[in-house]
Design an enzyme around this catalytic site. Structure first.
Site, PDB file in Angstrom:
ATOM      1  CD  GLU A 107      -9.018   0.800   7.364  1.00  0.00           C
ATOM      2  OE1 GLU A 107      -8.845  -0.145   8.253  1.00  0.00           O
ATOM      3  OE2 GLU A 107      -8.344   1.858   7.487  1.00  0.00           O
ATOM      4  CG  ASN A 163      -9.003  -1.529  11.669  1.00  0.00           C
ATOM      5  OD1 ASN A 163      -8.355  -2.084  11.220  1.00  0.00           O
ATOM      6  ND2 ASN A 163      -9.686  -0.439  11.358  1.00  0.00           N
ATOM      7  CG  ASP A 197      -0.343  -0.681   2.309  1.00  0.00           C
ATOM      8  OD1 ASP A 197       0.987  -0.568   2.446  1.00  0.00           O
ATOM      9  OD2 ASP A 197      -0.927  -0.977   3.397  1.00  0.00           O
ATOM     10  CG  HIS A 250      -6.056  -2.061   8.705  1.00  0.00           C
ATOM     11  ND1 HIS A 250      -6.118  -1.029   9.090  1.00  0.00           N
ATOM     12  CD2 HIS A 250      -4.772  -2.528   8.680  1.00  0.00           C
ATOM     13  CE1 HIS A 250      -5.069  -0.546   9.480  1.00  0.00           C
ATOM     14  NE2 HIS A 250      -4.117  -1.485   9.344  1.00  0.00           N
TER      15      HIS A 250
HETATM   16  C1  F6R Z   1       1.405  -1.458   6.056  1.00  0.00           C
HETATM   17  C2  F6R Z   1       0.003  -2.165   6.388  1.00  0.00           C
HETATM   18  C3  F6R Z   1      -0.600  -1.963   7.443  1.00  0.00           C
HETATM   19  C4  F6R Z   1      -0.238  -2.227   8.780  1.00  0.00           C
HETATM   20  C5  F6R Z   1      -0.860  -2.393   9.963  1.00  0.00           C
HETATM   21  C6  F6R Z   1       0.001  -2.396  11.530  1.00  0.00           C
HETATM   22  O1  F6R Z   1       2.066  -1.717   4.770  1.00  0.00           O
HETATM   23  O2  F6R Z   1      -0.480  -2.522   5.241  1.00  0.00           O
HETATM   24  O3  F6R Z   1      -1.900  -3.114   7.135  1.00  0.00           O
HETATM   25  O4  F6R Z   1       0.605  -3.767   8.685  1.00  0.00           O
HETATM   26  O5  F6R Z   1      -1.544  -0.991   9.866  1.00  0.00           O
HETATM   27  O6  F6R Z   1       0.780  -1.336  11.338  1.00  0.00           O
HETATM   28  P1  F6R Z   1       2.067  -1.385  12.636  1.00  0.00           P
HETATM   29  O7  F6R Z   1       2.763  -2.252  12.021  1.00  0.00           O
HETATM   30  O8  F6R Z   1       2.838   0.073  12.386  1.00  0.00           O
HETATM   31  O9  F6R Z   1       1.446  -1.503  13.761  1.00  0.00           O
END
Ligand code: F6R
Length: 244
Positions: A143, A136, A67, A138
């Protein structure tokens, strides 16, 4: 599904980097699906160590990131392209043109998404997809909601996602409202998925994702249906499972 729970961050990082290193040793032209955020940083550090110790070369590998934020200027310190260059690509021998991160500044975002899917299709199946998870549920920026999208698409970030990521920005108002993300089908198509989770604050979502109902309300729960899912947890993220 295979779940490993580690006593230390170092062991978890070495295990994660070890899986990627072993894959590239056996398949030098592997296609990697990569994640950003706090979770994989230590794994990328270990990968760079493995590269410096000549245990692995990325010269023939390709990568596709999950992403990117929409609308951050090129070179912005918090863009996921900058993150990847800083944590991994600048320190190993991967060919920069073989590293792919969605272009969050594309004039036509829909066209960018289609091109991203086409490039992934051309590269062949992702051999190994690294994932973190949001509080959440994701994965990528898919989401929770009534529906999930198969391919790469533009998404509006949930308030809780923007709040979680505000720690990297001067204020929450500067966290982008939208992102481009690989879709659920793109993620699920990978031959192997490594889900990495750290911290007590994620223990509940880990339990829901891995053992709760499979539902679009928790996109990570779809991973239960993947035939080759490896989960790497620290003790805290795994605490809910150990108590069961
Ligand atoms: C990042 C991504 C997100 C993160 C998730 C957890 O490329 O796709 O799904 O893996 O938001 O983020 P952290 O690791 O910062 O807790």
């Amino acid at each position: 599904m295979i779940i490993h729970v580690f006593n230390s961050q170092q062991e978890l990082n070495q295990a994660g980097a070890g899986i990627i290193t072993a894959l590239i040793q056996t398949k030098p032209d592997a296609v990697l699906g990569l994640a950003t955020g706090g979770t994989p940083v230590g794994i990328y550090e270990e990968l760079v160590k493995n590269y410096n110790a000549a245990r692995v070369s990325f010269r023939h590998a390709k990568s596709f990131n999950l992403d990117e934020y929409v609308g951050l200027p090129d070179g912005h310190s918090e863009s996921y392209r900058t993150y990847m260059n800083h944590h991994l690509f600048d320190h190993v021998d991967i060919q920069m043109e073989e590293t792919h991160v969605p272009n969050g500044n594309a004039d036509d975002v829909d066209e960018e998404c289609e091109e991203y899917d086409a490039m992934m299709a051309d590269a062949g199946q992702v051999d190994l997809q690294i994932l973190g998870i949001g509080h959440n549920g994701h994965i990528g920026f898919n989401e929770p909601g009534r529906e999930l999208t198969a391919g790469t698409h533009r998404v509006e970030l949930k308030a809780e996602t923007r709040e979680a990521n505000a720690r990297y920005f001067p204020s929450i108002d500067e966290v982008p409202t939208h992102a481009i993300t690989m879709g659920i089908a793109s993620i699920m198509k990978a031959k192997q998925i490594i889900l990495i989770v750290r911290g007590a604050d994620k223990a509940e979502i880990v339990e829901r994702a891995l053992f709760g109902p499979i539902t679009t309300d928790c996109p990570a729960s779809l991973l239960q249906a993947h035939p080759n899912l490896v989960v790497l947890l620290d003790n805290e993220a795994g605490s809910g499972l150990i108590e069961q």
